[in-house]
Design a protein around this motif. Structure first.
Motif, short mmCIF file in Angstrom:
data_model
loop_
_atom_site.label_atom_id
_atom_site.label_comp_id
_atom_site.label_asym_id
_atom_site.label_seq_id
_atom_site.Cartn_x
_atom_site.Cartn_y
_atom_site.Cartn_z
N ILE A 1 0.83 -1.21 0.00
CA ILE A 1 0.00 0.00 0.00
C ILE A 1 0.86 1.26 0.00
O ILE A 1 0.60 2.20 -0.74
CB ILE A 1 -0.97 -0.01 1.20
N SER A 2 1.91 1.27 0.82
CA SER A 2 2.77 2.46 0.86
C SER A 2 3.52 2.64 -0.45
O SER A 2 3.72 3.78 -0.90
CB SER A 2 3.75 2.38 2.04
N LEU A 3 3.92 1.55 -1.08
CA LEU A 3 4.58 1.64 -2.38
C LEU A 3 3.64 2.21 -3.43
O LEU A 3 4.02 3.11 -4.20
CB LEU A 3 5.10 0.27 -2.81
N VAL A 4 2.41 1.73 -3.47
CA VAL A 4 1.43 2.23 -4.43
C VAL A 4 1.13 3.70 -4.16
O VAL A 4 1.05 4.52 -5.08
CB VAL A 4 0.14 1.38 -4.38
N TYR A 5 0.97 4.06 -2.89
CA TYR A 5 0.70 5.45 -2.53
C TYR A 5 1.85 6.36 -2.95
O TYR A 5 1.63 7.45 -3.47
CB TYR A 5 0.44 5.56 -1.03
N THR A 6 3.08 5.91 -2.71
CA THR A 6 4.26 6.70 -3.09
C THR A 6 4.34 6.87 -4.60
O THR A 6 4.59 7.97 -5.09
CB THR A 6 5.54 6.02 -2.57
N LEU A 7 4.10 5.82 -5.33
CA LEU A 7 4.15 5.89 -6.78
C LEU A 7 3.02 6.75 -7.34
O LEU A 7 3.19 7.46 -8.32
CB LEU A 7 4.12 4.50 -7.40
N ALA A 8 1.85 6.71 -6.69
CA ALA A 8 0.71 7.50 -7.16
C ALA A 8 0.89 8.99 -6.90
O ALA A 8 0.35 9.82 -7.60
CB ALA A 8 -0.57 7.00 -6.48
N SER A 9 1.70 9.33 -5.87
CA SER A 9 1.88 10.73 -5.54
C SER A 9 3.03 11.38 -6.31
O SER A 9 3.25 12.59 -6.20
CB SER A 9 2.12 10.88 -4.04
#
Length: 81
Positions: free
Chosen positions: A68-76
């Motif tokens: 989840i943190s990886l996806v959030y980081t990539l999305a931001s």
């Protein structure tokens, strides 16, 4: 998805009915071989079933948080183009 869930529940019922825990025991049972000794008394999962479930749950939760943190980081991140 319903078929997969029904299959998983059926497998768990069979495992509980025949006192099968490890992958080796499941594979031997499915192949029709006799499970040596009935069970492995030294198996951590057999001796500490609650602790084993807790460890598996914690590890699964940590992996989910990492994803989840990886996806959030990539999305931001700003777009490349």
């Amino acid at each position: 998805m319903g078929i997969a869930m029904a299959t998983a529940i059926t497998v768990e019922v069979i495992k509980k009915r025949h006192n099968v825990v490890s992958y080796r025991e499941v594979a031997d049972f499915m192949a029709g071989r006799i499970i040596e000794g009935g069970s492995d008394p030294e198996s951590f999962a057999r001796r500490h079933s609650v602790a084993s479930m807790l460890i598996n749950g914690i590890i699964s939760g940590l992996v989910a948080l990492l994803i989840i943190s990886l996806v959030y980081t990539l999305a931001s991140l700003p777009p490349l183009w």
